[in-house]
Scaffold this motif. Structure first.
Motif, PDB file in Angstrom:
ATOM      1  N   GLN A  58     143.106  69.107  52.275  1.00  0.00           N
ATOM      2  CA  GLN A  58     143.172  67.762  52.843  1.00  0.00           C
ATOM      3  C   GLN A  58     142.322  66.829  51.981  1.00  0.00           C
ATOM      4  N   PRO A  59     142.525  65.520  52.103  1.00  0.00           N
ATOM      5  CA  PRO A  59     141.781  64.601  51.235  1.00  0.00           C
ATOM      6  C   PRO A  59     140.283  64.644  51.513  1.00  0.00           C
ATOM      7  N   SER A  60     139.518  64.286  50.504  1.00  0.00           N
ATOM      8  CA  SER A  60     138.094  64.039  50.697  1.00  0.00           C
ATOM      9  C   SER A  60     137.895  62.540  50.835  1.00  0.00           C
ATOM     10  N   HIS A  61     136.790  62.128  51.399  1.00  0.00           N
ATOM     11  CA  HIS A  61     136.582  60.716  51.671  1.00  0.00           C
ATOM     12  C   HIS A  61     135.105  60.364  51.554  1.00  0.00           C
ATOM     13  N   ALA A  62     134.845  59.075  51.304  1.00  0.00           N
ATOM     14  CA  ALA A  62     133.485  58.556  51.241  1.00  0.00           C
ATOM     15  C   ALA A  62     133.541  57.053  51.451  1.00  0.00           C
ATOM     16  N   ILE A  63     132.502  56.500  52.044  1.00  0.00           N
ATOM     17  CA  ILE A  63     132.439  55.055  52.225  1.00  0.00           C
ATOM     18  C   ILE A  63     132.154  54.407  50.874  1.00  0.00           C
ATOM     19  N   ALA A  64     133.074  53.570  50.434  1.00  0.00           N
ATOM     20  CA  ALA A  64     132.885  52.856  49.173  1.00  0.00           C
ATOM     21  C   ALA A  64     132.004  51.630  49.378  1.00  0.00           C
ATOM     22  N   HIS A  65     132.322  50.842  50.425  1.00  0.00           N
ATOM     23  CA  HIS A  65     131.535  49.651  50.759  1.00  0.00           C
ATOM     24  C   HIS A  65     131.532  49.482  52.273  1.00  0.00           C
ATOM     25  N   GLU A  66     130.496  48.836  52.753  1.00  0.00           N
ATOM     26  CA  GLU A  66     130.435  48.532  54.185  1.00  0.00           C
ATOM     27  C   GLU A  66     129.721  47.203  54.368  1.00  0.00           C
ATOM     28  N   LEU A  67     130.315  46.347  55.195  1.00  0.00           N
ATOM     29  CA  LEU A  67     129.765  45.022  55.438  1.00  0.00           C
ATOM     30  C   LEU A  67     129.430  44.874  56.904  1.00  0.00           C
ATOM     31  N   GLU A  68     128.156  44.619  57.202  1.00  0.00           N
ATOM     32  CA  GLU A  68     127.732  44.332  58.571  1.00  0.00           C
ATOM     33  C   GLU A  68     128.116  42.893  58.907  1.00  0.00           C
ATOM     34  N   THR A  69     128.836  42.708  60.012  1.00  0.00           N
ATOM     35  CA  THR A  69     129.290  41.372  60.387  1.00  0.00           C
ATOM     36  C   THR A  69     128.652  40.857  61.673  1.00  0.00           C
ATOM     37  N   SER A  70     127.700  41.584  62.239  1.00  0.00           N
ATOM     38  CA  SER A  70     127.053  41.167  63.484  1.00  0.00           C
ATOM     39  C   SER A  70     126.438  39.783  63.329  1.00  0.00           C
ATOM     40  N   PRO A  71     126.479  38.963  64.422  1.00  0.00           N
ATOM     41  CA  PRO A  71     126.913  39.316  65.776  1.00  0.00           C
ATOM     42  C   PRO A  71     128.410  39.195  65.996  1.00  0.00           C
ATOM     43  N   GLU A  72     129.187  38.870  64.957  1.00  0.00           N
ATOM     44  CA  GLU A  72     130.621  38.685  65.125  1.00  0.00           C
ATOM     45  C   GLU A  72     131.375  39.986  64.909  1.00  0.00           C
ATOM     46  N   THR A  73     132.498  40.115  65.613  1.00  0.00           N
ATOM     47  CA  THR A  73     133.374  41.262  65.444  1.00  0.00           C
ATOM     48  C   THR A  73     134.623  40.842  64.700  1.00  0.00           C
ATOM     49  N   CYS A  74     134.985  41.562  63.665  1.00  0.00           N
ATOM     50  CA  CYS A  74     136.225  41.312  62.941  1.00  0.00           C
ATOM     51  C   CYS A  74     137.363  41.987  63.707  1.00  0.00           C
ATOM     52  N   ASN A  75     138.303  41.176  64.181  1.00  0.00           N
ATOM     53  CA  ASN A  75     139.400  41.718  64.984  1.00  0.00           C
ATOM     54  C   ASN A  75     140.679  41.954  64.186  1.00  0.00           C
ATOM     55  N   CYS A  76     140.697  41.516  62.943  1.00  0.00           N
ATOM     56  CA  CYS A  76     141.912  41.658  62.141  1.00  0.00           C
ATOM     57  C   CYS A  76     141.536  41.625  60.664  1.00  0.00           C
ATOM     58  N   VAL A  77     142.161  42.494  59.862  1.00  0.00           N
ATOM     59  CA  VAL A  77     141.831  42.580  58.450  1.00  0.00           C
ATOM     60  C   VAL A  77     143.109  42.774  57.647  1.00  0.00           C
ATOM     61  N   ALA A  78     143.120  42.250  56.416  1.00  0.00           N
ATOM     62  CA  ALA A  78     144.258  42.430  55.504  1.00  0.00           C
ATOM     63  C   ALA A  78     143.722  42.562  54.092  1.00  0.00           C
ATOM     64  N   ALA A  79     144.464  43.268  53.238  1.00  0.00           N
ATOM     65  CA  ALA A  79     144.068  43.474  51.848  1.00  0.00           C
ATOM     66  C   ALA A  79     145.203  43.072  50.931  1.00  0.00           C
ATOM     67  N   SER A  80     144.855  42.462  49.797  1.00  0.00           N
ATOM     68  CA  SER A  80     145.861  42.137  48.797  1.00  0.00           C
ATOM     69  C   SER A  80     146.370  43.423  48.161  1.00  0.00           C
ATOM     70  N   GLY A  81     147.496  43.313  47.457  1.00  0.00           N
ATOM     71  CA  GLY A  81     148.125  44.499  46.904  1.00  0.00           C
ATOM     72  C   GLY A  81     147.254  45.283  45.956  1.00  0.00           C
ATOM     73  N   ASN A  82     146.415  44.606  45.184  1.00  0.00           N
ATOM     74  CA  ASN A  82     145.539  45.299  44.244  1.00  0.00           C
ATOM     75  C   ASN A  82     144.158  45.592  44.814  1.00  0.00           C
TER      76      ASN A  82
END
Length: 420
Positions: A58-82
């Protein structure tokens, strides 16, 4: 099924992306966003980029980046193709970030929803015109990226993002690096839906935008003019029992273009309770001489098949890049996969304890790199899941699991209504 034990917050949105390390090597990644809210819950609000690599089992995984957004919650996210741009919705505001080996760096912020109460963006999608012209045949449009947003006020908005500079550096102004610069302006505000927009999708050519809404319709929009090209009444063709006293309102929660057919659309709709149905549509495009300047397009759309896909309301829908699989996530946390054409069920995973909040197939290349794990799902139960969408055995496994659970409950003298 593979569930990386790495997410430590409720996941409200999850999408495939791409991660690049400091050596310039790229790998498939998943963007997950959510959190515990603005209160003192003790659960952080975060956006995480999780990089994956193929493994023997099965795949291996690791956190590449993490952004703390408190006190706000991100309810929706999108990424460009690249994977270089990230859009994150915090209520009515959308923030756009550059994503590079050193992390996420905010470039711009726009207000994208104007509902009088509970204003918020519910869905977003990128289109990078570096990958082709608007009609699929012309030259690229010089590096313009489009972002579509839809939310509680029922308006589809299309934004143009012009990158003045993109660097692979951190963008913090160190010697030899120039901070990325991005200008954002709205080009269309498309009005027609009577209730919140729940899903927005670009056609790969960039000529059309597809939206789904709680008003029980999908709509096609001319991306060049911002005018409505067609109305899809997703309640048509449903059995009379689809709308009952307990579930009187049919809502369309998700929609998508078929990746392998230039004239096919899928939508999933259901009431507040009861069955969910997928409608397959076919459409044709013709010039619209009544549009301003005579340059618009209109679409003739017809439903060709309505299929029962879930005994519970659906939250999400995705079609694999080769058009051979369609996946649905529902409010019970179950992921169901169907073979196309024909809608024969090949998989049913009781993957999550809460509703599926995000669902998506990876590209064929990503699926191959991850050993066949090509379907992604997320939920507020603190989990993301990866699935293989090829074989037929998981249906038998899910059925056996449900049968075994029923026998155990009977032995214990307890009967529990369950979706397993």
């Amino acid at each position: 099924m593979y569930q990386p034990p790495i997410v430590n917050f409720p996941v409200f949105s999850v999408v495939w992306s791409e991660s690049t390390d400091s050596n310039g090597a790229s790998s498939p990644a998943v963007l997950a966003a959510g959190g515990g809210g603005a209160g003192n819950t003790g659960v952080g609000n975060k956006i995480s980029s999780i990089a994956f690599k193929g493994g023997a089992q099965q795949p291996s995984h690791a956190i590449a980046h993490e952004l703390e957004t408190s006190p706000e919650t991100c309810n929706c996210v999108a990424a460009s193709g690249n994977g270089q741009l990230l859009a994150a919705a915090f209520g009515k505001n959308v923030r756009i970030y550059a994503s590079n080996p050193s992390g996420f760096h905010q470039l711009a912020e726009v207000e994208a929803d104007f509902a009088t109460k509970e204003s918020g963006v519910l869905s977003m999608a990128f289109l990078d015109r570096n990958n082709g012209g608007r009609d699929g045949s012309r030259e690229p449009d010089g590096g313009v990226t489009l972002l579509a947003t839809g939310g509680e006020d029922g308006v589809l908005r299309v934004w143009e993002l012009h990158a003045d500079a993109r660097t692979a550096g951190s963008g913090d102004g160190r010697e030899g690096e120039r901070p990325p610069s991005l200008s954002v302006h709205m080009v269309h505000a498309c009005k027609g839906h009577e209730k919140p927009v729940t899903c927005v999708r670009f056609h790969p050519s960039g000529a059309l935008v597809l939206t789904a809404s709680k008003d029980g319709t999908c709509r096609l929009w001319d991306c060049e003019r911002g005018s409505e090209a067609a109305l899809l009444p997703t309640t048509s063709g449903l059995p009379p029992t689809a709308s009952t006293a307990k579930a009187p309102v049919i809502m369309c929660r998700s929609c998508c273009f078929s990746p392998d057919k230039p004239d096919a659309i899928f939508s999933v709709q259901s009431g507040g309770r009861g069955n969910a149905y997928v409608t397959e549509w076919r459409y044709s495009v013709r010039p619209d001489d009544d549009a301003p300047g005579g340059r618009g397009v209109a679409c003739e759309v017809k439903p060709v098949k309505v299929s029962l896909v879930s005994p519970h309301p659906a939250t999400s829908l995705s079609v694999r890049s080769d058009g051979a699989r369609l996946a649905v996530g529902n409010v019970e946390g179950t992921v169901l996969v169907y073979r196309l054409p024909g809608f024969a069920k090949v998989m049913e995973y009781p993957a999550h304890d809460l509703p599926v909040t995000g669902l998506g197939f990876a590209s064929r290349e990503v699926g191959a790199a991850l050993g066949g794990y090509d379907l992604l799902a997320g939920s507020a139960d603190y989990k993301i899941s990866l699935f293989k969408s090829q074989g037929d055995k998981p249906v038998l496994a899910a059925t056996f699991r449900a049968f075994t659970r029923l026998i155990l409950l009977q032995v214990c003298g307890t009967f529990v209504l369950s979706s397993a």
